[in-house]
Design a protein around this motif. Structure first.
Motif, PDB file in Angstrom:
ATOM      1  N   MET A  91      44.609  61.890 101.280  1.00  0.00           N
ATOM      2  CA  MET A  91      43.855  63.478 102.695  1.00  0.00           C
ATOM      3  C   MET A  91      43.107  63.008 103.134  1.00  0.00           C
ATOM      4  SD  MET A  91      45.316  66.033 103.755  1.00  0.00           S
ATOM      5  CE  MET A  91      46.092  66.690 102.340  1.00  0.00           C
ATOM      6  N   ALA A  92      43.689  62.808 104.750  1.00  0.00           N
ATOM      7  CA  ALA A  92      42.208  62.024 105.364  1.00  0.00           C
ATOM      8  C   ALA A  92      40.935  63.301 105.464  1.00  0.00           C
ATOM      9  CB  ALA A  92      42.777  61.930 107.102  1.00  0.00           C
ATOM     10  N   ASN A  93      39.789  62.592 105.480  1.00  0.00           N
ATOM     11  CA  ASN A  93      38.601  63.628 105.417  1.00  0.00           C
ATOM     12  C   ASN A  93      38.364  63.239 106.902  1.00  0.00           C
ATOM     13  OD1 ASN A  93      38.497  64.174 102.478  1.00  0.00           O
ATOM     14  ND2 ASN A  93      37.631  62.098 102.345  1.00  0.00           N
ATOM     15  N   GLU A  94      37.827  64.970 107.402  1.00  0.00           N
ATOM     16  CA  GLU A  94      37.588  64.714 108.847  1.00  0.00           C
ATOM     17  C   GLU A  94      35.735  64.093 109.484  1.00  0.00           C
ATOM     18  OE1 GLU A  94      37.075  69.191 110.585  1.00  0.00           O
ATOM     19  OE2 GLU A  94      39.142  69.874 109.304  1.00  0.00           O
ATOM     20  N   GLY A  95      36.148  63.437 110.435  1.00  0.00           N
ATOM     21  CA  GLY A  95      34.957  63.117 110.722  1.00  0.00           C
ATOM     22  C   GLY A  95      34.282  61.467 110.082  1.00  0.00           C
ATOM     23  N   GLN A  96      35.633  60.847 109.300  1.00  0.00           N
ATOM     24  CA  GLN A  96      35.920  60.002 108.913  1.00  0.00           C
ATOM     25  C   GLN A  96      36.645  58.405 109.597  1.00  0.00           C
ATOM     26  OE1 GLN A  96      37.345  59.641 104.750  1.00  0.00           O
ATOM     27  NE2 GLN A  96      35.491  58.631 104.173  1.00  0.00           N
ATOM     28  N   PRO A  97      36.180  56.962 110.463  1.00  0.00           N
ATOM     29  CA  PRO A  97      37.657  56.546 110.791  1.00  0.00           C
ATOM     30  C   PRO A  97      38.688  56.693 109.839  1.00  0.00           C
ATOM     31  CG  PRO A  97      35.154  55.055 110.042  1.00  0.00           C
ATOM     32  CD  PRO A  97      35.312  56.948 109.378  1.00  0.00           C
ATOM     33  N   ILE A  98      39.763  56.959 110.797  1.00  0.00           N
ATOM     34  CA  ILE A  98      41.042  56.963 110.387  1.00  0.00           C
ATOM     35  C   ILE A  98      41.984  56.036 109.458  1.00  0.00           C
ATOM     36  CG2 ILE A  98      42.750  56.312 112.742  1.00  0.00           C
ATOM     37  CD1 ILE A  98      43.292  59.139 110.055  1.00  0.00           C
ATOM     38  N   GLY A  99      41.032  54.477 109.910  1.00  0.00           N
ATOM     39  CA  GLY A  99      41.868  53.819 109.467  1.00  0.00           C
ATOM     40  C   GLY A  99      41.060  53.496 107.298  1.00  0.00           C
ATOM     41  N   ARG A 100      39.870  53.860 107.750  1.00  0.00           N
ATOM     42  CA  ARG A 100      39.343  54.171 106.141  1.00  0.00           C
ATOM     43  C   ARG A 100      39.309  55.256 105.617  1.00  0.00           C
ATOM     44  NH1 ARG A 100      32.669  55.217 106.251  1.00  0.00           N
ATOM     45  NH2 ARG A 100      33.823  57.286 106.567  1.00  0.00           N
ATOM     46  N   SER A 101      39.473  56.417 106.016  1.00  0.00           N
ATOM     47  CA  SER A 101      40.171  57.370 105.090  1.00  0.00           C
ATOM     48  C   SER A 101      41.790  57.583 104.670  1.00  0.00           C
ATOM     49  CB  SER A 101      40.602  58.692 105.975  1.00  0.00           C
ATOM     50  OG  SER A 101      41.009  58.582 107.493  1.00  0.00           O
ATOM     51  N   PHE A 102      43.163  56.741 105.833  1.00  0.00           N
ATOM     52  CA  PHE A 102      43.914  56.560 104.909  1.00  0.00           C
ATOM     53  C   PHE A 102      44.152  55.322 103.972  1.00  0.00           C
ATOM     54  CE2 PHE A 102      48.129  54.705 105.142  1.00  0.00           C
ATOM     55  CZ  PHE A 102      49.413  55.387 105.179  1.00  0.00           C
ATOM     56  N   SER A 103      43.508  54.220 104.432  1.00  0.00           N
ATOM     57  CA  SER A 103      42.971  53.204 103.262  1.00  0.00           C
ATOM     58  C   SER A 103      42.642  53.892 102.042  1.00  0.00           C
ATOM     59  CB  SER A 103      42.173  51.880 103.825  1.00  0.00           C
ATOM     60  OG  SER A 103      41.582  50.568 102.853  1.00  0.00           O
ATOM     61  N   GLU A 104      42.210  54.586 101.864  1.00  0.00           N
ATOM     62  CA  GLU A 104      41.562  55.320 100.739  1.00  0.00           C
ATOM     63  C   GLU A 104      42.589  56.309 100.120  1.00  0.00           C
ATOM     64  OE1 GLU A 104      37.904  57.362 102.039  1.00  0.00           O
ATOM     65  OE2 GLU A 104      36.866  55.232 102.054  1.00  0.00           O
ATOM     66  N   PHE A 105      43.264  56.422 101.058  1.00  0.00           N
ATOM     67  CA  PHE A 105      44.373  57.621 100.287  1.00  0.00           C
ATOM     68  C   PHE A 105      45.336  56.477  99.842  1.00  0.00           C
ATOM     69  CE2 PHE A 105      48.873  58.466 101.552  1.00  0.00           C
ATOM     70  CZ  PHE A 105      49.076  59.194 100.728  1.00  0.00           C
ATOM     71  N   PHE A 106      45.702  55.543 100.291  1.00  0.00           N
ATOM     72  CA  PHE A 106      46.613  54.342  99.575  1.00  0.00           C
ATOM     73  C   PHE A 106      46.905  53.648  98.541  1.00  0.00           C
ATOM     74  CE2 PHE A 106      48.083  50.239 100.228  1.00  0.00           C
ATOM     75  CZ  PHE A 106      49.546  50.045 100.467  1.00  0.00           C
ATOM     76  N   VAL A 107      45.302  53.636  98.620  1.00  0.00           N
ATOM     77  CA  VAL A 107      44.615  53.153  97.114  1.00  0.00           C
ATOM     78  C   VAL A 107      45.052  53.963  95.919  1.00  0.00           C
ATOM     79  CG1 VAL A 107      42.562  52.601  95.340  1.00  0.00           C
ATOM     80  CG2 VAL A 107      42.521  51.460  98.036  1.00  0.00           C
ATOM     81  N   SER A 108      44.331  55.270  95.926  1.00  0.00           N
ATOM     82  CA  SER A 108      45.042  55.849  95.158  1.00  0.00           C
ATOM     83  C   SER A 108      46.982  55.658  95.298  1.00  0.00           C
ATOM     84  CB  SER A 108      44.401  57.378  95.605  1.00  0.00           C
ATOM     85  OG  SER A 108      45.241  57.704  96.525  1.00  0.00           O
ATOM     86  N   TRP A 109      47.094  56.145  96.318  1.00  0.00           N
ATOM     87  CA  TRP A 109      48.553  56.379  95.803  1.00  0.00           C
ATOM     88  C   TRP A 109      49.099  54.730  95.555  1.00  0.00           C
ATOM     89  CZ3 TRP A 109      53.084  53.997  97.917  1.00  0.00           C
ATOM     90  CH2 TRP A 109      54.140  54.272  98.899  1.00  0.00           C
ATOM     91  N   GLU A 110      49.030  53.517  95.464  1.00  0.00           N
ATOM     92  CA  GLU A 110      49.480  52.840  95.031  1.00  0.00           C
ATOM     93  C   GLU A 110      48.957  53.229  93.447  1.00  0.00           C
ATOM     94  OE1 GLU A 110      48.762  48.042  95.324  1.00  0.00           O
ATOM     95  OE2 GLU A 110      47.913  48.908  96.764  1.00  0.00           O
ATOM     96  N   ALA A 111      48.023  53.035  93.013  1.00  0.00           N
ATOM     97  CA  ALA A 111      47.366  53.434  91.627  1.00  0.00           C
ATOM     98  C   ALA A 111      48.991  53.913  91.209  1.00  0.00           C
ATOM     99  CB  ALA A 111      45.990  54.000  91.260  1.00  0.00           C
ATOM    100  N   GLN A 112      49.220  55.593  92.213  1.00  0.00           N
ATOM    101  CA  GLN A 112      49.938  56.449  91.205  1.00  0.00           C
ATOM    102  C   GLN A 112      51.517  55.779  91.364  1.00  0.00           C
ATOM    103  OE1 GLN A 112      49.438  59.309  89.359  1.00  0.00           O
ATOM    104  NE2 GLN A 112      51.964  59.177  88.713  1.00  0.00           N
TER     105      GLN A 112
END
Length: 240
Positions: free
Chosen positions: A1-22
C-alpha cells in the motif's frame, strides 16, 4: 500500500518487493499441487493466486494516478524486463504461447476452438491499444507540445499554464492506455482460465509465474554483471 508523503516510485517499489516474495510462495504451492486431483483444493489455490494478481493491479492503478510516467519505465524492473514491456506489462497475447507450452498437449478440440476465439479477440483489442499508444507518441512529438518542452526554462505565465495543461492531458492519455492494457491482460487470462480444467489452470498459472520469475532473474543477473564490468573498467582506468 502506498504511503502518503512518500515518493510514488519508492512506495510502489516497496509494495512490489513484498508482492514478489508472496508470488514466489504461490509458485511453490502451484508446483507442489499441479498433479493433485482434488478439484476443490485446486480451485481454492487458483482463487488465491488470482487475488494476488488483482492486488498488484489495484496498487499499480493507484500509483499510476500519481506518476504514470514511472510505470512505463519502472526502476524496480531490470533493464531486460523493461525491454519486454508492452504498455507497462507483458503483451496479453503472450498468454496463448504459455497455454501451448504448459497444457497444450492436454487440450481437447473444444478447448482449442474456444481458445482460438479468445486469441482473435485479444489480438483485435491489442491493435486498438497500439493505435492509442501511437496517438500518445504523436502528441508528444507534435509541434505545440514539443515546442513548449524545448522552451520550458523561458516560458511566461500564460505558456506555463498551457504547458501544465498539455502535461496533464498527456498523463491522462497514458493512464488510459495503461488501464486498457491491464484490463486486457486480466480479461485475456480470465477468459483462458474459464476454458481450462482446475488442473490445467494450476499448470498454466505455474508456467506463467515461472516465465516471469525466470525473466526477472536473468535481467537482474545481467544488470549486476554490467555493474561489475563498469566498476572493473573504472578501476582499471584510474590505476593505469
Amino acid at each position: 500500500m502506498a504511503n502518503e508523503g512518500q515518493p510514488i516510485g519508492r512506495s510502489f517499489s516497496e509494495f512490489f518487493v513484498s508482492w514478489e516474495a508472496q508470488h514466489k510462495i504461490y509458485l511453490d504451492k502451484l508446483l507442489t499441487h499441479q498433479n493433485d486431483t482434488e478439484e476443490d483444493s485446486l480451485k481454492y489455490l487458483v482463487e488465491q493466486v488470482l487475488g494476488h494478481y488483482q492486488e498488484y493491479y489495484q496498487e499499480k492503478s493507484k500509483a499510476a494516478e500519481s506518476d504514470v510516467f514511472i510505470m512505463f519505465s519502472p526502476p524496480w524492473f531490470s533493464s531486460y524486463e523493461r525491454t519486454l514491456l508492452w504498455a507497462t506489462g507483458f503483451k496479453p497475447s503472450m498468454a496463448f504461447q504459455l497455454v501451448k507450452e504448459t497444457v497444450g498437449v492436454d487440450l481437447n478440440e473444444e478447448q482449442k476452438r474456444r481458445i482460438a476465439v479468445v486469441r482473435e479477440e485479444t489480438r483485435r483489442m491489442e491493435r486498438q491499444i497500439m493505435r492509442a499508444m501511437a496517438n500518445v507518441q504523436e502528441s508528444v512529438a507534435a509541434p505545440p507540445f514539443c515546442g513548449l518542452v524545448k522552451r520550458e526554462a523561458s516560458l511566461v505565465d500564460g505558456e506555463v499554464s498551457e504547458m501544465e495543461k498539455a502535461v496533464e492531458q498527456l498523463k491522462a492519455a497514458m493512464v488510459a492506455v495503461m488501464k486498457d492494457a491491464d484490463y486486457l491482460r486480466q480479461h485475456t487470462a480470465g477468459e483462458v482460465l474459464e476454458i481450462l480444467s482446475p488442473a490445467q489452470k494450476v499448470k498454466f498459472l505455474a508456467g506463467t509465474s515461472q516465465f516471469w520469475l525466470q525473466s526477472r532473474r536473468l535481467g537482474m543477473e545481467r544488470d549486476e554483471q554490467t555493474k561489475m564490468d563498469f566498476q572493473e573498467n573504472l578501476l582499471t582506468f584510474f590505476l593505469n
